[in-house]
Design an enzyme around this catalytic site. Sequence first.
Site, mmCIF file in Angstrom:
data_model
loop_
_atom_site.group_PDB
_atom_site.id
_atom_site.type_symbol
_atom_site.label_atom_id
_atom_site.label_comp_id
_atom_site.label_asym_id
_atom_site.label_seq_id
_atom_site.Cartn_x
_atom_site.Cartn_y
_atom_site.Cartn_z
ATOM 1 N N ASP A 155 0.863 -1.191 0.000
ATOM 2 C CA ASP A 155 0.000 0.000 0.000
ATOM 3 C C ASP A 155 0.894 1.233 0.000
ATOM 4 O OD1 ASP A 155 -1.751 -2.108 0.545
ATOM 5 O OD2 ASP A 155 -3.029 -0.901 1.847
ATOM 6 N N LYS A 218 -6.947 3.407 -3.068
ATOM 7 C CA LYS A 218 -7.382 3.380 -1.667
ATOM 8 C C LYS A 218 -7.623 4.802 -1.198
ATOM 9 C CE LYS A 218 -5.366 1.936 2.804
ATOM 10 N NZ LYS A 218 -4.224 1.219 3.426
ATOM 11 N N LYS A 254 -10.381 0.295 -2.265
ATOM 12 C CA LYS A 254 -10.241 0.027 -0.833
ATOM 13 C C LYS A 254 -10.519 1.296 -0.025
ATOM 14 C CE LYS A 254 -6.902 -1.424 2.731
ATOM 15 N NZ LYS A 254 -5.556 -1.976 3.002
#
Length: 318
Positions: A155, A218, A254
């Site tokens: 991430d 995300k 996400k």
Amino acid sequence: MSARNPGMTLDLEWVSKVRVNTQAVLKRAQQIQGKKLAKKQWQAAWLLRAVTCIDLTTLAGDDTPSNVHRLCLKATQPVRHDLLKSMDMHNKGVTTAAVCVYPSRVADAVKALKAANSSLPVASVATGFPAGQTSLKTRLEEVRMAVQDGAMEIDIVINRTLALTGQWEAMYDEICQFREACGEAHMKSILAIGELANYTNVYKASLVAMMAGSDFIKTSTGKESVNATYPVAIVMVRAIRDYFLHTGFKVGFKPAGGIRTASESQVWLALMKEELGDDWLSPHLFRLGASSLLADIERQIYHYVTGQYAAYHELPMA
């Protein structure tokens, strides 16, 4: 995870034409939030689906090998076995989607999951999380180290300075380098939407991140004052839809930060189903970044099975 997004050449003309209708976004978000949620066995089914999409996360300054170990065991058995058995779901392999930790704790997580005989992936934040304000060389090295220690998902955080000043080419180049450093590990790009000023920037950053090869986009690090909100999600998933229609490649989504209740997880799943379709209802294309959400979901499942609410000490900690 789904098939990789290979990315595409940066299309600055497409990016420059982006305009977001704020009132329409807010109205659509209100519609999503106003929908009636499923109850009884249908609620239980949706909640189990939500469990399988959770990236069970610990990103605290006091993380130790022991609480990472506990997190990994909870991820492999997220709902008490007796509760799953009463729902005839004990042999369906219900686990969370992944565990998410700091780069320095990746080796601990990999070791714990291996000892538990689990193939659950380890995700690691990287690139100067959460601010992304370290040098590019340092950020790239952090990605490589996390992958070397066994992280299967990375991430990364985007450089918000580049997004706020419209330096989309520089941002695209950075993310391409992160993607290369990830190797076989899937890459999720954190936009930190609370620091991008407006919805148009959020949409543009989403597009550039996908063009650079992000497998997921995300919302947040969870450390900003504004994290995962439904209006921002509408903007980001519409960008995902447009990118899919333009290229044929599916990119995951996400939301992360501030998602704490079982009912919220149902709203997020409903949003994905309505905006992107059933393909985005699996952990291959949808994740929930959360640390405390699982506890509330397990309490709701306990209530469905027994008719009573559990005290928190009755359920294993994550």
